[in-house]
Enzyme design. Sequence first.
Site, PDB file in Angstrom:
ATOM      1  N   TYR A  23      -7.162 -51.595 -28.132  1.00 26.24           N
ATOM      2  CA  TYR A  23      -6.993 -50.960 -26.817  1.00 26.24           C
ATOM      3  C   TYR A  23      -6.443 -49.562 -27.030  1.00 26.24           C
ATOM      4  O   TYR A  23      -5.562 -49.339 -27.869  1.00 26.24           O
ATOM      5  CB  TYR A  23      -6.026 -51.774 -25.957  1.00 26.24           C
ATOM      6  CG  TYR A  23      -5.669 -51.111 -24.638  1.00 26.24           C
ATOM      7  CD1 TYR A  23      -6.452 -51.321 -23.505  1.00 26.24           C
ATOM      8  CD2 TYR A  23      -4.567 -50.272 -24.533  1.00 26.24           C
ATOM      9  CE1 TYR A  23      -6.135 -50.713 -22.300  1.00 26.24           C
ATOM     10  CE2 TYR A  23      -4.249 -49.662 -23.323  1.00 26.24           C
ATOM     11  CZ  TYR A  23      -5.038 -49.881 -22.212  1.00 26.24           C
ATOM     12  OH  TYR A  23      -4.725 -49.273 -21.027  1.00 26.24           O
ATOM     13  N   GLU A  54      -9.226 -44.513 -20.552  1.00 28.27           N
ATOM     14  CA  GLU A  54      -8.958 -45.839 -21.119  1.00 28.27           C
ATOM     15  C   GLU A  54     -10.187 -46.377 -21.818  1.00 28.27           C
ATOM     16  O   GLU A  54     -11.314 -46.263 -21.299  1.00 28.27           O
ATOM     17  CB  GLU A  54      -8.529 -46.804 -20.006  1.00 28.27           C
ATOM     18  CG  GLU A  54      -8.168 -48.196 -20.493  1.00 28.27           C
ATOM     19  CD  GLU A  54      -7.797 -49.124 -19.351  1.00 28.27           C
ATOM     20  OE1 GLU A  54      -6.635 -49.556 -19.316  1.00 28.27           O
ATOM     21  OE2 GLU A  54      -8.660 -49.397 -18.497  1.00 28.27           O
TER      22      GLU A  54
END
Length: 389
Positions: free
Chosen positions: A108, A196
């Site tokens: 992530y 993101e």
Amino acid sequence: MKIHEYQAKQLFKQFNVPVPEGSVAETKEEAFRIAEGLGYPCVIKAQVHAGGRGKGGGIKLAKNSDDARTYADAVLGMKLVSPQTGAEGKLVRKVLVEQGLDIAKELYLAMIVDREAGMPVIMASTEGGVEIEEVAARSPHLIYKVHIHPTTGLCNYHIRDLAFSLQLNKPQMKHFFGLVMNLYRLFLEKDASLVEINPLIITKTDEVIALDAKINFDDNGLFRHQDVAELRDIHEEEPLEVEASKYDLNYIKLDGSIGCMVNGAGLAMATMDIIKYYGGEPANFLDVGGGTSEERVKAAFDILLADPNTKAVFVNIFGGIVRTDLVARGIVNALKGMDREIKVPIVIRLVGTNEEEGRKIIQESGMNFIAETHLPEAAQKVVGLVKEA
């Protein structure tokens, strides 16, 4: 402002951030042609402004031509429901068809502005491919953060710290360095509020690739980026919020039953708080601004009354810059000039410059208004009216 995954990946390409090969399609025939061109396996991904697409059935792995036809037909036109869409779901109008990749590891990576620290922060985790909120709640120690001071900017040691935390080997680090540098340049140059990647994948050949992409932009910076502003998809936005933006009204739809029209963001928040304090639920946040005009008041009422959940309207105006008598005339003229029949009670509180004259205009209007002077009494009144209804 939010954009779709395929649009975010187009921007990633402009800034040399690696992404899978793929194209967007609006018909199942087009999706099938793209899948055939890429080869199998490939992935068909619903394009909506919401997370949790996989759990909602919006991401499918096609292993052959039959799968591609079946999944393109199933995903295009579906109502995708996830925790982020709410029960009403979102209609899928486009799909992104991408090549399948050999995934060795899922990570992530995100960049946001830390408002408390007053600087950007890069966040990374070894727990990619799942909702980061779950990781934060379950294992917060697995989320690594580095703050980037605006004076010094992004430095090699920032990326090195993240790479060590993510347990990358030397070949992977080399790819990771370039990706983070380019991603941070995009973040700054495009006035993004969020970038993101979930998941950021490591392939079996040690490449680092953005398998997903999400970018939100600061609306206040869009005047500098016409190319970004053109990516807006109003189909993905709440229709009443789109209508409000035409009149520069700050409006956010909520789930309650009391429509709020207030001038000033702080007063609007306080109004919502006191409604909840007395047992009610606001149907919206609406700041009509300091220079309230009759046209803006009429537009505001049109938007409030167009929400079928609105059972009463609470107008709470403080006349500091604007005179309350002008606001009162605007309210009366706006409501008399509306095409729709007003079937819900309207509680009005006017305080400030010329407030006595303003309240007199409201009381002598001949319309079904309820005038109040004090905020607690006004809030209790509007909450009581909704409960009676």
